[in-house]
Design a protein around this motif. Structure first.
Motif, PDB file in Angstrom:
ATOM      1  N   PRO A   6       0.100   3.621  34.247  1.00  0.00           N
ATOM      2  CA  PRO A   6       0.688   2.269  34.281  1.00  0.00           C
ATOM      3  C   PRO A   6       1.129   1.829  35.668  1.00  0.00           C
ATOM      4  N   GLU A   7       1.472   2.761  36.539  1.00  0.00           N
ATOM      5  CA  GLU A   7       2.011   2.400  37.846  1.00  0.00           C
ATOM      6  C   GLU A   7       0.956   1.835  38.795  1.00  0.00           C
ATOM      7  N   THR A   8      -0.328   1.933  38.400  1.00  0.00           N
ATOM      8  CA  THR A   8      -1.365   1.422  39.307  1.00  0.00           C
ATOM      9  C   THR A   8      -1.547  -0.088  39.176  1.00  0.00           C
ATOM     10  N   VAL A   9      -0.915  -0.696  38.173  1.00  0.00           N
ATOM     11  CA  VAL A   9      -1.080  -2.136  37.973  1.00  0.00           C
ATOM     12  C   VAL A   9       0.234  -2.858  38.251  1.00  0.00           C
ATOM     13  N   LYS A  10       0.171  -3.821  39.118  1.00  0.00           N
ATOM     14  CA  LYS A  10       1.354  -4.644  39.417  1.00  0.00           C
ATOM     15  C   LYS A  10       1.369  -5.829  38.455  1.00  0.00           C
ATOM     16  N   VAL A  11       2.486  -5.998  37.758  1.00  0.00           N
ATOM     17  CA  VAL A  11       2.562  -7.079  36.771  1.00  0.00           C
ATOM     18  C   VAL A  11       3.797  -7.935  37.009  1.00  0.00           C
ATOM     19  N   TRP A  14      -8.101  -8.307  23.201  1.00  0.00           N
ATOM     20  CA  TRP A  14      -8.836  -9.566  23.383  1.00  0.00           C
ATOM     21  C   TRP A  14      -8.972  -9.914  24.864  1.00  0.00           C
ATOM     22  N   ALA A  15      -7.953  -9.650  25.660  1.00  0.00           N
ATOM     23  CA  ALA A  15      -8.038  -9.883  27.100  1.00  0.00           C
ATOM     24  C   ALA A  15      -9.172  -9.052  27.696  1.00  0.00           C
ATOM     25  N   THR A  16      -9.262  -7.800  27.258  1.00  0.00           N
ATOM     26  CA  THR A  16     -10.283  -6.882  27.752  1.00  0.00           C
ATOM     27  C   THR A  16     -11.687  -7.374  27.433  1.00  0.00           C
ATOM     28  N   GLY A  56     -11.251   9.032  32.771  1.00  0.00           N
ATOM     29  CA  GLY A  56     -10.128   8.784  31.858  1.00  0.00           C
ATOM     30  C   GLY A  56      -9.712   7.334  31.801  1.00  0.00           C
ATOM     31  N   SER A  57      -8.773   7.077  30.900  1.00  0.00           N
ATOM     32  CA  SER A  57      -8.323   5.719  30.635  1.00  0.00           C
ATOM     33  C   SER A  57      -7.255   5.271  31.624  1.00  0.00           C
ATOM     34  N   GLY A  58      -7.335   4.002  32.026  1.00  0.00           N
ATOM     35  CA  GLY A  58      -6.299   3.414  32.860  1.00  0.00           C
ATOM     36  C   GLY A  58      -4.944   3.362  32.164  1.00  0.00           C
ATOM     37  N   LEU A  59      -4.952   3.479  30.836  1.00  0.00           N
ATOM     38  CA  LEU A  59      -3.693   3.456  30.073  1.00  0.00           C
ATOM     39  C   LEU A  59      -2.731   4.560  30.505  1.00  0.00           C
ATOM     40  N   LYS A  60      -3.263   5.628  31.072  1.00  0.00           N
ATOM     41  CA  LYS A  60      -2.410   6.754  31.449  1.00  0.00           C
ATOM     42  C   LYS A  60      -1.779   6.574  32.827  1.00  0.00           C
ATOM     43  N   ARG A  92       0.984  -5.195  28.827  1.00  0.00           N
ATOM     44  CA  ARG A  92       1.052  -6.197  29.909  1.00  0.00           C
ATOM     45  C   ARG A  92       0.041  -5.851  30.993  1.00  0.00           C
ATOM     46  N   ASN A  93      -0.014  -4.555  31.346  1.00  0.00           N
ATOM     47  CA  ASN A  93      -0.974  -4.123  32.370  1.00  0.00           C
ATOM     48  C   ASN A  93      -2.394  -4.487  31.985  1.00  0.00           C
ATOM     49  N   GLU A  94      -2.708  -4.225  30.727  1.00  0.00           N
ATOM     50  CA  GLU A  94      -4.083  -4.467  30.280  1.00  0.00           C
ATOM     51  C   GLU A  94      -4.429  -5.954  30.408  1.00  0.00           C
TER      52      GLU A  94
END
Lengths: 402, 402
Positions: free
Chosen positions: B383-388, A141-143, B377-381, A165-167
């Motif tokens: 995770p380290e590229t997103v700071k949360v 839903w965030a996406t 490809g998907s950002g899902l692969k 969380r990243n998404e």
């Protein structure tokens, strides 16, 4: 474009205007979208599908969106169905299939509900929505909210899959973790929507998510060339998927696209959180809150679903059943499907293979029956379920003989 | 079923029998698959595609598989193309599109090469194959090998995306990490295939991976209704994708499905590893080994590609160009695409958006041109590229006003 006539309460039958923003019925029941199926039957034909894009929007005559300009899409739907010629016979099933909802934007079936739900929210002019989630729904839903320009507030258990969380973060949602379960997240959201006047996008508290999930049922029928499988197994948390598939098949029957036969619908849960299974075992029509819920298949860690009575109705009416499997069996099944079929499924999806094995052993499934496992998401979102120990080589090292 | 006539060396032109197992030409050049395109033109028509499944196998007349029974498929292909109506105009491009290769089994475009490469390996009777990888290709080949029953040996840098270890491990591949780059992994594999007689599935050391990647070009043409876009930007590591797309478009031109116009092909690299960009700037036809290669876009961390001369040829022949962007720009672009379009892409894919911005600023791209970013490809692969950083609530806490 839309053939929607009204919204109808799934509990008391009361009608609501579909052009207004509604949440639950005043009796507390979830609202379902109703269509003029006679008109659909007249204006929509199987052959129409031939040239259409391979996304869930190919079924637009059975979807609630009025104006294509409000369509918020990332190309979701028409996920593949693969035959399992090794893993099937290994448990005594000659015709075992897997529909892979990992092959969709955001990597889980939640994108279907989000695509249709957010599109309709945009159409109705909603500016901010909030929802509790076990992770994947919130991410989806965030996406879609990001794409629609709608503000999105997400609350998820701190144990939910980390990648979700990243998404939420990267798509700009307001994300909160809760030291508790999805039911705790739900209460926090409930207070917030009261206080701030946000739209509540919780499972079944708005009528359109189910319409998105429904498209799994439409696709299954089309992909099996309008001969539905004998049995569909579904990992059941909130249960919207099984409710949606059942609704889809009823609608397809009404417009004459499939015959009278319905697949037997099977709700699969984890032993650590099995309220639907318990209710079904006791031939109840509603479930009770499951205390101390826990399972590694996080998406089905739902102690009490608002739509439990609809899930149970779908099971009873189709001569289906409900089965619980252990986390140990789930992780074993995940490894078997990956190694034998190349299908890296999420734990929720893996639970179905264990359940199928049990049902075959009990004779509830027959060897020749066509059995479909509905894998709800990609194993990529659950890195912690795989144990990896890998030898490290220096550039001058050699690989030892295998 | 197949219209393959022979294999042809891309350097010296020597022919090889396509029914035998071959790796490189004796001159060291990669072998390309050649078809009887006159026969294809006679026997294959655009209308044939209408009823076919939305997977890359819909183009079987332009693929090398002879027997459908050898097809190893997880339903890959026909990935969505989405229009970017916010992110496009934000950088002065009215018609910016993204083809999302995250929506495919294993979450990256590598599944295309693996599906066709492994299918053909099965058809040719190969029992064990080995390959070096930056992660995603190894994960994809391990996955398809599991489905095919082929033994798979993978060597990847220890810095490769961690989730790809899971994919190799759970699908039963023999996985090794190396304290070095993909070029070091390649040397280890090279010694092992010599010693043990395995098939070497390294990039371009077998002829069929490129045929799988080629299907991206076929799909782009079909999805744009046989009017190719003006420009295609592609994140370039080994470069097989850009080579494959170029080959696909040449073949489509030969059978008359598209006109003479070719899209300008743009190779995008990271500033920390930009051998193709350097070669293109110097108008060279080959690249030099890039010392101390580093980028967060791990898939394009390739210091010297075997097919560099083919990539450069595709760029020169289509009046394309090559652009390098910084890791900082890449991560910023990733966040912009997610927040503005709901597209959570991998860093390799995000690099394209930065490159498009630069090329627009330079005037190389015009406002009205149709520009396609090929997100691999998907950002899902990653995770380290997103700071949360997420606030944690207790069940009785309330959400503060937004």
């Amino acid at each position: 474009m839309s053939h929607v006539t009204h919204l109808e309460c799934s509990k008391c039958g009361k009608h609501y205007n579909s052009e207004e923003v509604h949440q639950l019925c005043e009796c507390g029941g979830p609202l379902l979208v109703r269509y003029d199926l006679e008109q659909v039957k007249k204006n929509f034909h199987k052959e129409d599908l031939k040239g259409r894009e391979p996304s869930l929007w190919r079924y637009r005559e059975l979807l609630p969106l009025k104006d294509k300009n409000n369509q918020v899409s990332l190309g979701e739907g028409m996920t593949p169905i693969i035959k399992m010629d090794v893993a099937g016979p290994a448990i005594g099933l000659k015709n075992l299939y897997l529909k892979d909802e990992g092959v969709i934007p955001s990597g889980t079936f939640k994108s279907r509900g989000a695509a249709v739900g957010v599109s309709r929210a945009k159409e109705l002019g909603i500016k901010t929505l909030a929802m509790p989630t076990n992770g994947n729904a919130g991410a989806a839903w965030a996406t879609y909210c990001a794409r629609a320009g709608i503000k999105c507030v997400i609350v998820m258990p701190q144990d939910a899959p980390e990648i979700t969380r990243n998404e939420c973060a990267i798509t700009g949602a307001d994300l909160y973790l809760v030291d508790g379960l999805i039911s705790d997240a739900g209460k926090i959201v409930g207070r917030a929507v009261q206080k701030y006047g946000w739209f509540d996008a919780s499972t079944l508290k708005e009528p359109y998510r189910i319409e998105g999930k429904k498209t799994m049922g439409l696709e299954i029928a089309e992909q099996f060339n309008w001969e539905v499988p004998d049995v569909i197994l579904y990992p059941t948390g909130g249960g919207v998927g099984i409710i949606g598939i059942y609704k889809a098949l009823q609608e397809l029957r009404s417009i004459g696209w499939i015959g009278e036969k319905m697949p037997r619908l099977v709700a699969v849960q984890a032993e650590g959180c099995a309220p639907i299974v318990k209710a079904w075992n006791g031939r109840k029509t509603e479930s009770e809150f499951w205390q101390n819920a826990y399972t590694c298949a996080f998406g089905i860690n739902v102690p009490k679903a608002l739509g439990d009575f609809l899930v149970l109705e779908a099971i009873y009416k189709t001569d289906g059943c409900a089965v619980a499997v252990s986390d140990e069996e789930i992780l074993k099944a995940q490894a078997v499907l990956a190694a034998k079929e190349g299908a890296f499924v999420c734990p929720e999806g893996a639970s179905l293979y264990s359940a199928a094995r049990k049902l075959r052993e009990q004779g509830w499934l027959k060897e020749d029956e066509t059995v479909l496992l509905l894998n709800t998401g990609s194993g990529l979102k659950y890195p912690e379920t795989v144990k990896v120990e890998v030898p490290l080589l220096q550039p001058d090292d050699d690989i030892p003989e295998v």
